[in-house]
Design a protein around this motif. Structure first.
Motif, short mmCIF file in Angstrom:
data_model
loop_
_atom_site.label_atom_id
_atom_site.label_comp_id
_atom_site.label_asym_id
_atom_site.label_seq_id
_atom_site.Cartn_x
_atom_site.Cartn_y
_atom_site.Cartn_z
N GLU A 154 0.73 -1.08 0.00
CA GLU A 154 0.00 -0.16 0.21
C GLU A 154 0.82 1.47 -0.05
O GLU A 154 1.86 1.32 0.77
CB GLU A 154 -0.97 -0.16 1.10
CG GLU A 154 -1.77 1.05 1.03
CD GLU A 154 -3.20 0.92 1.91
OE1 GLU A 154 -3.61 -0.07 1.85
OE2 GLU A 154 -3.82 1.89 2.68
N ASP A 172 -3.45 -3.77 10.25
CA ASP A 172 -3.36 -3.67 8.91
C ASP A 172 -3.31 -5.21 8.19
O ASP A 172 -3.75 -5.28 6.94
CB ASP A 172 -2.31 -2.88 8.46
CG ASP A 172 -2.37 -1.41 8.79
OD1 ASP A 172 -3.59 -0.98 8.89
OD2 ASP A 172 -1.30 -0.57 8.77
N SER A 179 4.14 -1.60 8.64
CA SER A 179 3.54 -0.19 8.14
C SER A 179 4.25 0.99 8.62
O SER A 179 4.64 0.97 9.66
CB SER A 179 2.14 -0.15 8.58
OG SER A 179 1.29 -1.18 8.27
N SER A 228 2.42 -4.30 11.67
CA SER A 228 1.06 -4.43 10.81
C SER A 228 0.03 -5.28 11.65
O SER A 228 -1.12 -5.05 11.67
CB SER A 228 1.16 -4.81 9.35
OG SER A 228 1.97 -5.76 9.16
N ILE A 247 1.18 7.01 3.97
CA ILE A 247 1.32 5.53 4.72
C ILE A 247 2.09 4.60 3.63
O ILE A 247 1.64 4.65 2.36
CB ILE A 247 -0.04 5.01 5.31
CG1 ILE A 247 -0.78 6.07 6.09
CG2 ILE A 247 0.23 3.77 5.74
CD1 ILE A 247 -1.99 5.80 6.70
N CYS A 249 2.91 0.34 3.21
CA CYS A 249 2.75 -0.79 3.88
C CYS A 249 3.70 -1.94 3.25
O CYS A 249 3.61 -1.63 1.91
CB CYS A 249 1.30 -1.32 3.88
SG CYS A 249 0.24 -0.17 4.93
#
Ligand SMILES: O=C(O)CCC(=O)C(=O)O
Length: 289
Positions: A154, A172, A179, A228, A247, A249
């Motif tokens: 992400e 997450d 993350s 996460s 952000i 990830c």
């Protein structure tokens, strides 16, 4: 007579408990531990508490400024969008904004579709990613598989506008991943920095001393990394300015996020609320407020 007294008594106890739980849930204790001077120290913090703030990797003010000047960031909502009304045609600009900036909860907008970032945005985002890469690589390298199958799952630019509400507690991913949230303005207790339940990445009941729900208070450009699996949420913004952040990830291909279905997410949401209330009660901070 006795029946009435019993009903009034039960209602008062229930009302008091509800009010007390609500008060505990709204406490915002700042995160003061979990700051790591080096990448190896950050890995230790991540193992112990599920969170690490790494000042040595912090973005310099020019990079924060370039990020805020990206075309995507310039299109960011600065206040709550009016709800779409049936039968009223939207302008092309409004339609584009709605497609680019998805609402997750009142006042929380996310641009998380990589295709929506143009080449100018990507040039800046790649500079940011370069900066956090040593931490990402080290986080995965400590496992036997090394960097095999690690990918960026992400890339997100988000903002919580004034008056936004708390997010639901969530993880997450159920599997181990990293993350990283980078505040683009100073994160404070008032503007709703990320709140994390320390230790929740590994233990179902992370209520040891110094753990519990802590809010990230960190200057713009900080690198705030969390496992996460750590239960967390973005808090509501009680100031008059937006609270934007980036952000990133990273996960392994064999454990893609989120690793659970709707029921799992609901259970995590409830677990987060319960742990938040219990850790607030145990810490005794409520007695000071
Ligand atoms: O806004 C934050 O601080 C956290 C954001 C987050 O967890 C998310 O968007 O899933």
């Amino acid at each position: 007579m006795y029946r009435h007294v019993a009903i009034i008594g039960t209602a008062s106890v229930a009302g008091g408990a509800f009010y007390f739980a609500h008060h505990l849930e709204n406490q915002r204790q700042p995160l003061s531990s979990c700051t790591a001077a080096t990448v190896p120290a950050a890995i230790k913090c991540l193992q112990m508490s599920g969170v690490a703030v790494v000042p040595g990797l912090r973005m310099d003010p020019n990079l924060v400024r370039d990020t805020m000047a990206m075309p995507a960031a310039e299109s960011m909502p600065i206040k709550n969008r009016k709800p779409k009304r049936r039968g009223v045609k939207q302008s092309k600009e409004e339609e584009d904004q709605q497609l680019m900036w998805r609402l997750s909860a009142l006042g929380r907008y996310h641009c998380r579709d990589e295709d929506r970032f143009n080449p100018k945005d990507m040039q800046v985002l790649e500079r940011v990613e370069e900066q956090i890469r040593p931490l990402v690589d080290e986080f995965f390298r400590v496992e036997e598989e090394g960097l095999e199958g690690v990918y960026r799952s992400e890339l997100q630019l988000m903002t919580a506008v004034p008056g936004s509400v708390h997010q639901a507690w969530h993880k997450d991913n159920r599997g181990r991943g990293l993350s990283i949230i980078i505040p683009l303005v100073d994160f404070t207790v008032e503007n709703g920095g990320t709140q994390l339940l320390l230790g929740s990445h590994e233990t179902a009941w992370p209520l040891a001393q110094d753990q519990g729900a802590k809010v990230v208070v960190a200057p713009a450009g900080s690198v705030v990394a969390y496992d996460s699996r750590t239960i967390h949420r973005g808090l509501g913004n009680a100031t008059s300015e937006g609270r934007p952040a980036l952000i990133f990830c990273y996960d392994r291909e064999r454990t893609p996020p989120p690793g659970c279905g709707t029921m799992g997410s609901i259970a995590t949401g409830l677990q987060g609320r319960l742990l938040d209330v219990l850790s607030g009660a145990i810490s005794g901070e409520w007695m000071k407020s």
